[in-house]
Motif scaffolding. Structure first.
Motif, PDB file in Angstrom:
ATOM      1  N   ILE A  67       0.857  -1.187   0.000  1.00  0.00           N
ATOM      2  CA  ILE A  67       0.000   0.000   0.000  1.00  0.00           C
ATOM      3  C   ILE A  67       0.891   1.235   0.000  1.00  0.00           C
ATOM      4  O   ILE A  67       1.813   1.351   0.802  1.00  0.00           O
ATOM      5  CB  ILE A  67      -0.936  -0.002   1.218  1.00  0.00           C
ATOM      6  N   THR A  68       0.638   2.139  -0.912  1.00  0.00           N
ATOM      7  CA  THR A  68       1.510   3.297  -1.092  1.00  0.00           C
ATOM      8  C   THR A  68       1.078   4.471  -0.227  1.00  0.00           C
ATOM      9  O   THR A  68      -0.058   4.527   0.276  1.00  0.00           O
ATOM     10  CB  THR A  68       1.520   3.748  -2.557  1.00  0.00           C
ATOM     11  N   LEU A  69       1.983   5.415  -0.099  1.00  0.00           N
ATOM     12  CA  LEU A  69       1.681   6.660   0.601  1.00  0.00           C
ATOM     13  C   LEU A  69       0.489   7.352  -0.051  1.00  0.00           C
ATOM     14  O   LEU A  69      -0.414   7.844   0.631  1.00  0.00           O
ATOM     15  CB  LEU A  69       2.915   7.571   0.580  1.00  0.00           C
ATOM     16  N   GLY A  70       0.491   7.394  -1.382  1.00  0.00           N
ATOM     17  CA  GLY A  70      -0.597   8.055  -2.089  1.00  0.00           C
ATOM     18  C   GLY A  70      -1.943   7.429  -1.791  1.00  0.00           C
ATOM     19  O   GLY A  70      -2.947   8.130  -1.600  1.00  0.00           O
ATOM     20  N   GLU A  71      -1.988   6.097  -1.752  1.00  0.00           N
ATOM     21  CA  GLU A  71      -3.235   5.405  -1.438  1.00  0.00           C
ATOM     22  C   GLU A  71      -3.670   5.692  -0.004  1.00  0.00           C
ATOM     23  O   GLU A  71      -4.867   5.813   0.288  1.00  0.00           O
ATOM     24  CB  GLU A  71      -3.066   3.903  -1.639  1.00  0.00           C
ATOM     25  N   ALA A  72      -2.718   5.809   0.888  1.00  0.00           N
ATOM     26  CA  ALA A  72      -3.044   6.016   2.300  1.00  0.00           C
ATOM     27  C   ALA A  72      -3.648   7.384   2.569  1.00  0.00           C
ATOM     28  O   ALA A  72      -4.553   7.526   3.394  1.00  0.00           O
ATOM     29  CB  ALA A  72      -1.788   5.828   3.149  1.00  0.00           C
ATOM     30  N   VAL A  73      -3.159   8.413   1.879  1.00  0.00           N
ATOM     31  CA  VAL A  73      -3.602   9.791   2.183  1.00  0.00           C
ATOM     32  C   VAL A  73      -4.476  10.367   1.084  1.00  0.00           C
ATOM     33  O   VAL A  73      -4.774  11.558   1.090  1.00  0.00           O
ATOM     34  CB  VAL A  73      -2.384  10.708   2.439  1.00  0.00           C
ATOM     35  N   ASP A  74      -4.920   9.523   0.160  1.00  0.00           N
ATOM     36  CA  ASP A  74      -5.590   9.982  -1.064  1.00  0.00           C
ATOM     37  C   ASP A  74      -6.739  10.933  -0.815  1.00  0.00           C
ATOM     38  O   ASP A  74      -6.845  11.970  -1.459  1.00  0.00           O
ATOM     39  CB  ASP A  74      -6.077   8.774  -1.857  1.00  0.00           C
ATOM     40  N   ASN A  75      -7.629  10.642   0.114  1.00  0.00           N
ATOM     41  CA  ASN A  75      -8.838  11.446   0.266  1.00  0.00           C
ATOM     42  C   ASN A  75      -8.778  12.436   1.422  1.00  0.00           C
ATOM     43  O   ASN A  75      -9.802  12.946   1.873  1.00  0.00           O
ATOM     44  CB  ASN A  75     -10.067  10.539   0.434  1.00  0.00           C
ATOM     45  N   LEU A  76      -7.576  12.706   1.915  1.00  0.00           N
ATOM     46  CA  LEU A  76      -7.441  13.730   2.944  1.00  0.00           C
ATOM     47  C   LEU A  76      -7.475  15.107   2.293  1.00  0.00           C
ATOM     48  O   LEU A  76      -7.036  15.287   1.167  1.00  0.00           O
ATOM     49  CB  LEU A  76      -6.135  13.548   3.716  1.00  0.00           C
ATOM     50  N   PRO A  77      -7.986  16.107   2.995  1.00  0.00           N
ATOM     51  CA  PRO A  77      -8.080  17.449   2.385  1.00  0.00           C
ATOM     52  C   PRO A  77      -6.709  18.047   2.100  1.00  0.00           C
ATOM     53  O   PRO A  77      -5.729  17.756   2.777  1.00  0.00           O
ATOM     54  CB  PRO A  77      -8.822  18.259   3.456  1.00  0.00           C
ATOM     55  N   SER A  78      -6.650  18.882   1.061  1.00  0.00           N
ATOM     56  CA  SER A  78      -5.398  19.571   0.744  1.00  0.00           C
ATOM     57  C   SER A  78      -5.093  20.590   1.828  1.00  0.00           C
ATOM     58  O   SER A  78      -5.968  21.012   2.589  1.00  0.00           O
ATOM     59  CB  SER A  78      -5.510  20.273  -0.614  1.00  0.00           C
ATOM     60  N   LEU A  79      -3.844  20.999   1.893  1.00  0.00           N
ATOM     61  CA  LEU A  79      -3.397  21.868   2.983  1.00  0.00           C
ATOM     62  C   LEU A  79      -3.108  23.285   2.515  1.00  0.00           C
ATOM     63  O   LEU A  79      -2.595  23.507   1.433  1.00  0.00           O
ATOM     64  CB  LEU A  79      -2.107  21.300   3.595  1.00  0.00           C
ATOM     65  N   ASN A  80      -3.443  24.218   3.364  1.00  0.00           N
ATOM     66  CA  ASN A  80      -3.052  25.601   3.126  1.00  0.00           C
ATOM     67  C   ASN A  80      -2.379  26.190   4.358  1.00  0.00           C
ATOM     68  O   ASN A  80      -2.248  27.397   4.470  1.00  0.00           O
ATOM     69  CB  ASN A  80      -4.298  26.436   2.767  1.00  0.00           C
ATOM     70  N   ASN A  81      -1.969  25.323   5.246  1.00  0.00           N
ATOM     71  CA  ASN A  81      -1.383  25.773   6.497  1.00  0.00           C
ATOM     72  C   ASN A  81       0.096  26.099   6.291  1.00  0.00           C
ATOM     73  O   ASN A  81       0.862  25.295   5.814  1.00  0.00           O
ATOM     74  CB  ASN A  81      -1.535  24.669   7.555  1.00  0.00           C
ATOM     75  N   GLU A  82       0.495  27.325   6.673  1.00  0.00           N
ATOM     76  CA  GLU A  82       1.877  27.766   6.451  1.00  0.00           C
ATOM     77  C   GLU A  82       2.892  26.850   7.123  1.00  0.00           C
ATOM     78  O   GLU A  82       3.981  26.674   6.621  1.00  0.00           O
ATOM     79  CB  GLU A  82       2.064  29.181   7.004  1.00  0.00           C
ATOM     80  N   MET A  83       2.515  26.271   8.242  1.00  0.00           N
ATOM     81  CA  MET A  83       3.468  25.433   8.972  1.00  0.00           C
ATOM     82  C   MET A  83       3.944  24.268   8.119  1.00  0.00           C
ATOM     83  O   MET A  83       5.035  23.744   8.333  1.00  0.00           O
ATOM     84  CB  MET A  83       2.809  24.900  10.245  1.00  0.00           C
ATOM     85  N   HIS A  84       3.152  23.878   7.142  1.00  0.00           N
ATOM     86  CA  HIS A  84       3.498  22.721   6.338  1.00  0.00           C
ATOM     87  C   HIS A  84       3.966  23.108   4.933  1.00  0.00           C
ATOM     88  O   HIS A  84       4.040  22.271   4.062  1.00  0.00           O
ATOM     89  CB  HIS A  84       2.298  21.776   6.248  1.00  0.00           C
ATOM     90  N   GLU A  85       4.256  24.380   4.714  1.00  0.00           N
ATOM     91  CA  GLU A  85       4.669  24.809   3.383  1.00  0.00           C
ATOM     92  C   GLU A  85       6.012  25.534   3.441  1.00  0.00           C
ATOM     93  O   GLU A  85       6.223  26.387   4.294  1.00  0.00           O
ATOM     94  CB  GLU A  85       3.628  25.742   2.770  1.00  0.00           C
TER      95      GLU A  85
END
Length: 367
Positions: free
Chosen positions: A228-246
């Motif tokens: 199982i890939t990373l992409g499959e694991a997080v596929d349907n999580l919302p996209s991020l706009n949080n500065e802490m992660h950019e």
């Protein structure tokens, strides 16, 4: 096993509850969980209140040093002792001091094992424990787990204790508490976890338990279902706009982030390099960002409703220290099956013995 036929368990070094949740999902009813770190205890209590099958409603989350716990409150026998002693003494990312590191909690684990005498135990630790430089101490750990009641004396070095344990282990007339121990090095990705996470898992059965047990066969990888890939694991999580992660994540040799089309690299606890490049996602354009707590939790196979007490860095630390829930469930399920088979076998033997003696009047009572 309690009066209702439920398998019972106690958890040591419970952390954020990965192993605890996995063993619960495998059918164990937890009577107690011990953890010294306050935020982790808050996480356990938070999710207990949310109804996750971690522990009994009346079960105790014991906050404090496991070496100081008075276990006399337990009024029933224990089927399973589970826990992952702190791994820093054996981690490649730590100082690798092994037995000279005060964080080595294997002696504490074996002391509780000797006191509670469960029918089985599950012990998880980093693969670094099996390194050649730790070979002698690793063999010593296995001997301690096999003979937990033979504690180290105050005037003994660990090497002297190991010699004494070895003599007892090879003695044919030793009748004390003994466990049959099976250590296995695994990659969590081989068992349906979207992450390459190599760990050693040590499973033991008390010598009076007739367990025809072997470590579960892998379900994913070469010749089986795809990892199982990373992409499959997080596929349907919302996209991020949080500065802490950019924009703040950066790579360095050996820590270049995880790509979407493969299992994630191992989630780390964050105490030695998250700001320098671990726990990152690498995109197709080679840009990087840190994982969110929810993404890391998905990779560790925690359910989406499971929450972690504290800020991002604290959540990542708890997740990075956890056992993947699905790996824990797979291992604990196999142990549960072996214990139930042992119980059924003993009940049948007891029935046959009584029947031979002509004292069985109501066979339905044994069904």
């Amino acid at each position: 096993m309690d009066a209702q036929g439920n398998l019972t368990a106690v958890e040591l070094f419970a952390g954020a509850g990965g192993l605890l949740l996995g063993t619960s999902l495998a059918g164990f009813r937890h009577l107690a969980a011990a953890e010294w770190e306050h935020n982790c205890c808050n996480t356990l209590r938070l999710n207990q209140d949310k109804g996750y099958p971690l522990i009994d409603n009346d079960m105790r989350v014991i906050e404090g040093d496991v070496r100081e716990v008075d276990w006399s409150f337990l009024s029933e026998d224990i089927d399973l002792l589970a826990g992952g002693p702190p791994c820093q003494p054996f981690s490649l990312g730590g100082l690798a001091r092994a037995e000279t590191d005060k964080r080595d909690m294997f002696p504490a684990y074996t002391a509780v094992l000797a006191e509670l005498r469960p029918r089985a135990f599950i012990c998880e630790n980093v693969k670094g424990l099996t390194r050649e430089s730790f070979h002698q101490y690793y063999e010593y750990i296995l001997l301690r787990l096999q003979h937990p009641s033979l504690a180290k004396r105050e005037d003994e070095t660990w090497e002297q204790h190991a010699v004494r344990l070895s003599r007892v282990h090879t003695s044919a007339d030793h009748e004390g508490l003994r466990y049959e121990v099976v250590p296995t090095v695994v990659d969590a990705a081989d068992f349906g976890v979207p992450q390459h996470r190599h760990r050693v898992i040590i499973v033991g059965f008390r010598s009076d338990v007739e367990a025809s047990w072997a470590f579960p066969q892998r379900t994913h990888g070469q010749g089986l279902s795809d990892w199982i890939t990373l992409g499959e694991a997080v596929d349907n999580l919302p996209s991020l706009n949080n500065e802490m992660h950019e924009g703040k994540a950066r790579a360095y040799p050996g820590h270049t982030g995880s790509v979407f089309d493969k299992p994630s690299k191992a989630i780390k606890a964050g105490v030695h390099g998250v700001p320098g490049g671990e726990n990152m996602i690498r995109f197709d354009d080679d840009s990087l960002r840190y994982m969110t707590v929810r993404e890391a939790a998905r990779i560790q196979t925690f359910p989406d409703g499971y929450e972690f007490s504290g800020a991002w860095s604290e959540g990542m630390r708890q997740i990075g220290n956890a056992v993947p829930v699905e790996l824990a469930r797979v291992v604990a399920s196999s142990v549960a099956c072996a214990l139930r088979e042992d119980t059924a076998r003993k009940q049948m033997n007891a029935y046959l013995s009584l029947r031979l003696k002509g004292v069985v009047a109501n066979e339905a009572a044994f069904v």
